[in-house]
Design a protein around this motif. Structure first.
Motif, PDB file in Angstrom:
ATOM      1  N   ALA A   1       0.831  -1.207   0.000  1.00 39.71           N
ATOM      2  CA  ALA A   1       0.000   0.000   0.000  1.00 39.71           C
ATOM      3  C   ALA A   1       0.867   1.258   0.000  1.00 39.71           C
ATOM      4  O   ALA A   1       0.504   2.270  -0.599  1.00 39.71           O
ATOM      5  N   LYS A   2       2.015   1.178   0.661  1.00 41.78           N
ATOM      6  CA  LYS A   2       2.927   2.325   0.725  1.00 41.78           C
ATOM      7  C   LYS A   2       4.006   2.261  -0.343  1.00 41.78           C
ATOM      8  O   LYS A   2       4.862   3.143  -0.413  1.00 41.78           O
ATOM      9  N   LYS A   3       3.997   1.185  -1.142  1.00 42.39           N
ATOM     10  CA  LYS A   3       5.038   0.993  -2.165  1.00 42.39           C
ATOM     11  C   LYS A   3       6.433   1.087  -1.536  1.00 42.39           C
ATOM     12  O   LYS A   3       7.334   1.743  -2.068  1.00 42.39           O
ATOM     13  N   THR A   4       6.582   0.424  -0.412  1.00 38.54           N
ATOM     14  CA  THR A   4       7.837   0.515   0.335  1.00 38.54           C
ATOM     15  C   THR A   4       8.359  -0.872   0.668  1.00 38.54           C
ATOM     16  O   THR A   4       7.606  -1.761   1.065  1.00 38.54           O
ATOM     17  N   LEU A   5       9.665  -1.025   0.495  1.00 38.50           N
ATOM     18  CA  LEU A   5      10.386  -2.248   0.801  1.00 38.50           C
ATOM     19  C   LEU A   5      11.282  -1.968   1.998  1.00 38.50           C
ATOM     20  O   LEU A   5      11.860  -0.885   2.091  1.00 38.50           O
ATOM     21  N   TYR A   6      11.399  -2.941   2.903  1.00 36.17           N
ATOM     22  CA  TYR A   6      12.200  -2.767   4.105  1.00 36.17           C
ATOM     23  C   TYR A   6      13.256  -3.857   4.213  1.00 36.17           C
ATOM     24  O   TYR A   6      13.101  -4.957   3.692  1.00 36.17           O
ATOM     25  N   LEU A   7      14.332  -3.528   4.928  1.00 32.64           N
ATOM     26  CA  LEU A   7      15.327  -4.530   5.278  1.00 32.64           C
ATOM     27  C   LEU A   7      15.762  -4.274   6.709  1.00 32.64           C
ATOM     28  O   LEU A   7      16.427  -3.275   6.985  1.00 32.64           O
ATOM     29  N   GLN A   8      15.353  -5.153   7.607  1.00 35.00           N
ATOM     30  CA  GLN A   8      15.796  -5.090   8.989  1.00 35.00           C
ATOM     31  C   GLN A   8      17.096  -5.876   9.106  1.00 35.00           C
ATOM     32  O   GLN A   8      17.132  -7.065   8.793  1.00 35.00           O
ATOM     33  N   MET A   9      18.139  -5.201   9.526  1.00 37.61           N
ATOM     34  CA  MET A   9      19.460  -5.820   9.604  1.00 37.61           C
ATOM     35  C   MET A   9      19.905  -5.860  11.060  1.00 37.61           C
ATOM     36  O   MET A   9      20.058  -4.812  11.693  1.00 37.61           O
ATOM     37  N   ASN A  10      20.082  -7.054  11.575  1.00 37.41           N
ATOM     38  CA  ASN A  10      20.529  -7.260  12.950  1.00 37.41           C
ATOM     39  C   ASN A  10      21.884  -7.955  12.963  1.00 37.41           C
ATOM     40  O   ASN A  10      22.319  -8.518  11.956  1.00 37.41           O
ATOM     41  N   SER A  11      22.533  -7.907  14.114  1.00 37.06           N
ATOM     42  CA  SER A  11      23.837  -8.563  14.280  1.00 37.06           C
ATOM     43  C   SER A  11      24.783  -8.205  13.139  1.00 37.06           C
ATOM     44  O   SER A  11      25.421  -9.076  12.535  1.00 37.06           O
ATOM     45  N   LEU A  12      24.881  -6.947  12.861  1.00 36.87           N
ATOM     46  CA  LEU A  12      25.680  -6.486  11.730  1.00 36.87           C
ATOM     47  C   LEU A  12      27.162  -6.774  11.935  1.00 36.87           C
ATOM     48  O   LEU A  12      27.679  -6.714  13.066  1.00 36.87           O
ATOM     49  N   LYS A  13      27.820  -7.077  10.833  1.00 38.10           N
ATOM     50  CA  LYS A  13      29.240  -7.405  10.822  1.00 38.10           C
ATOM     51  C   LYS A  13      29.985  -6.415   9.931  1.00 38.10           C
ATOM     52  O   LYS A  13      29.377  -5.829   9.017  1.00 38.10           O
ATOM     53  N   PRO A  14      31.281  -6.245  10.137  1.00 36.54           N
ATOM     54  CA  PRO A  14      32.045  -5.342   9.268  1.00 36.54           C
ATOM     55  C   PRO A  14      31.902  -5.712   7.781  1.00 36.54           C
ATOM     56  O   PRO A  14      31.880  -4.812   6.927  1.00 36.54           O
ATOM     57  N   GLU A  15      31.772  -6.979   7.479  1.00 43.34           N
ATOM     58  CA  GLU A  15      31.642  -7.399   6.081  1.00 43.34           C
ATOM     59  C   GLU A  15      30.288  -7.044   5.468  1.00 43.34           C
ATOM     60  O   GLU A  15      30.077  -7.236   4.274  1.00 43.34           O
TER      61      GLU A  15
END
Length: 119
Positions: free
Chosen positions: A79-93
């Protein structure tokens, strides 16, 4: 003309979290499989997560590359024409410029959003 605008990137310490957003205009967003890509410095762009179209009230089916599986979650709000990406436990790579796009026959690329994971 289709426009993709990514946002939400930034500098985060290892182990931290970020939530990226991508808003689309000029396209029938809801019927396409959409993906998050990333491009690290000196490397080719890679697809890290994608999600099928889904329906009005049912989310699409998500798939992840092995490098982010279990840490990243892709979702969409048609409905909002929006894509999300929840990123957890992020690493330097995970440091890269992140882009969203249609998986089949990609549109012109947006400006992306920089994610830097560093202490």
């Amino acid at each position: 003309q289709v426009q993709l605008v990514e946002s939400g990137g930034g500098l985060v310490q290892p182990g931290g979290s970020l939530r990226l957003s991508c808003t689309a205009s000029g396209t029938v967003f809801s019927i396409y499989t959409m993906g998050w890509y990333r491009q690290a410095s000196g490397k080719e762009r890679e697809l890290v997560a994608h999600i099928t179209a889904g329906g009005i009230t049912v989310g699409g089916i998500a798939n992840y590359s092995d490098s982010v599986k279990g840490r990243f979650t892709i979702s969409r709000d048609n409905a909002k024409k929006t894509l999300y990406l929840q990123m957890n436990s992020l690493k330097p790579e995970d440091t890269a410029v992140y882009y969203c796009n249609r998986v089949i026959s990609p549109y012109a690329w947006g400006q992306g959003t920089q994610v830097t994971v560093s202490s």
